[in-house]
Design an enzyme around this catalytic site. Structure first.
Site, short mmCIF file in Angstrom:
data_model
loop_
_atom_site.label_atom_id
_atom_site.label_comp_id
_atom_site.label_asym_id
_atom_site.label_seq_id
_atom_site.Cartn_x
_atom_site.Cartn_y
_atom_site.Cartn_z
N LYS A 1 -8.84 -4.01 -4.71
CA LYS A 1 -8.23 -2.78 -5.25
C LYS A 1 -6.72 -2.96 -5.33
O LYS A 1 -6.07 -3.32 -4.35
CB LYS A 1 -8.55 -1.58 -4.36
N ASP B 1 -6.32 1.24 -9.03
CA ASP B 1 -6.32 2.58 -8.42
C ASP B 1 -4.97 3.25 -8.65
O ASP B 1 -4.12 3.30 -7.78
CB ASP B 1 -6.60 2.40 -6.91
N LEU B 2 -4.79 3.79 -9.87
CA LEU B 2 -3.51 4.43 -10.19
C LEU B 2 -3.62 5.96 -10.17
O LEU B 2 -2.62 6.64 -10.33
CB LEU B 2 -3.00 3.94 -11.55
N LYS B 3 -4.83 6.47 -10.02
CA LYS B 3 -5.06 7.93 -9.88
C LYS B 3 -4.26 8.73 -10.90
O LYS B 3 -3.42 9.56 -10.55
CB LYS B 3 -4.69 8.39 -8.47
N ASP C 1 -2.12 13.92 -15.33
CA ASP C 1 -1.06 14.40 -16.21
C ASP C 1 -1.73 15.23 -17.30
O ASP C 1 -2.94 15.48 -17.22
CB ASP C 1 -0.27 13.20 -16.78
N THR D 1 -8.84 11.40 1.01
CA THR D 1 -9.45 11.37 2.35
C THR D 1 -8.42 11.64 3.46
O THR D 1 -8.79 11.77 4.62
CB THR D 1 -10.16 10.02 2.58
N GLY E 1 -8.83 -0.89 3.59
CA GLY E 1 -7.49 -1.46 3.53
C GLY E 1 -7.08 -2.04 4.85
O GLY E 1 -7.48 -3.15 5.22
N ARG E 2 -6.31 -1.26 5.62
CA ARG E 2 -5.70 -1.78 6.85
C ARG E 2 -6.66 -2.40 7.85
O ARG E 2 -6.26 -3.40 8.48
CB ARG E 2 -4.84 -0.67 7.49
O1 C5P Z 1 -5.76 1.25 4.76
P1 C5P Z 1 -6.86 2.20 4.33
O2 C5P Z 1 -8.25 1.66 4.64
O3 C5P Z 1 -6.65 3.60 4.84
O4 C5P Z 1 -6.74 2.23 2.75
C1 C5P Z 1 -7.47 3.13 1.94
C2 C5P Z 1 -7.11 2.91 0.51
O5 C5P Z 1 -7.88 3.81 -0.27
C3 C5P Z 1 -5.64 3.16 0.19
O6 C5P Z 1 -5.28 2.20 -0.80
C4 C5P Z 1 -5.63 4.56 -0.40
O7 C5P Z 1 -4.63 4.72 -1.38
C5 C5P Z 1 -7.00 4.67 -1.03
N1 C5P Z 1 -7.58 6.01 -1.13
C6 C5P Z 1 -7.81 6.83 -0.05
N2 C5P Z 1 -8.37 8.07 -0.22
C7 C5P Z 1 -8.70 8.50 -1.43
C8 C5P Z 1 -8.46 7.69 -2.55
C9 C5P Z 1 -7.90 6.44 -2.35
O8 C5P Z 1 -7.56 6.42 1.07
N3 C5P Z 1 -9.31 9.68 -1.56
#
Ligand code: C5P
Length: 232
Positions: free
Chosen positions: A32, A59-61, A64, A119, A210-211
């Protein structure tokens, strides 16, 4: 539809991202690319990651007025990406415009999904700060139904919400679910999260992690642990 683990590559440069992906060798995780990396490194980093054999979720969400989103999606349609998204809060009209823009490229369009509620947003904040009353689950279901009515492929939501979204919109309606944490791990800023194993039980199609992977001492082992819990 294949279940998969998508790694959120929230890095600030192409160099850092490619060095991270180098660690995976022949393994080619679905990646992503979010705002941070895209604003820093743009289209060339997408091209390079695709060349290396990864699938890409951009993932630019987008959120507009419909005409602007349509034009932006027409530009993104030229990128060789596999998934892209908008905010469902932009309305069904905006989502229909996004789809039209994406399909204007003439080639197979990537999956188009919509964010319901981030989230990181709790029901309390949604009620008190955004002045959206009622339960967060009702809002998520309504946004998911709007998304389906606009002809999109699915939504981004918490894994905790995947089951009710499928019940409201059908089993083929894709759920892409960030907010995934290992049992006993750091929750960071995620308010509505679950483990990869729970996400599988609840019925997510794709988990976004992610993390817990990017900041792990051994990212490949952390990724494989996610795959083991979610896919196998
Ligand atoms: O590090 P982590 O696991 O929290 O990363 C979650 C990823 O998912 C981030 O890139 C965040 O921008 C994305 N995201 C999110 N919740 C959403 C949509 C996207 O955490 N509803």
């Amino acid at each position: 539809m294949g279940k998969d683990v998508i790694i959120a590559c929230d890095f600030s440069s192409a160099g850092e991202t490619l060095a991270f992906l180098d660690k995976f060798g022949a393994e080619k995780p679905f990646v992503k690319i979010g705002m941070e990396l895209f604003y820093a490194a743009g289209a060339p980093v997408i091209k390079e990651i695709k060349k290396r054999g990864h699938k890409v979720f951009l993932d630019l969400k987008l959120h507009d007025i419909p005409n602007t989103v349509k034009s932006a999606m027409a530009v993104l349609a030229a990128y060789d990406i596999d998934m892209v998204n908008v905010h469902a809060a932009g309305t069904a009209d905006m989502m229909r415009a996004a789809k039209a823009g994406l399909e204007s490229g003439g080639k197979k369009a990537p999956l188009l999904i919509a964010v319901t509620q981030l989230t990181s947003t709790s029901e309390e904040r949604m009620n008190k700060e955004l002045l959206i009353s009622g339960s967060i689950n009702d809002v998520i279901i309504k946004y998911a139904q709007n998304t389906k009515a606009a002809g999109l492929d699915g939504v981004v939501c918490s894994p905790l919400e995947a089951k009710m979204v499928k019940e409201a919109c059908g089993g083929d309606f894709i759920t892409v679910t960030p907010g995934v944490r290992f049992a006993g791990g750091d929750t960071n800023d995620q308010a509505r999260f679950t483990t990869p194993e729970m996400a599988k039980e609840i019925g997510s199609d794709y988990i976004v992690v992610g993390r817990p992977v990017t900041k792990a001492a051994d990212p490949v082992a952390a990724y494989l642990k996610c795959c083991g819990e979610f896919i196998d």
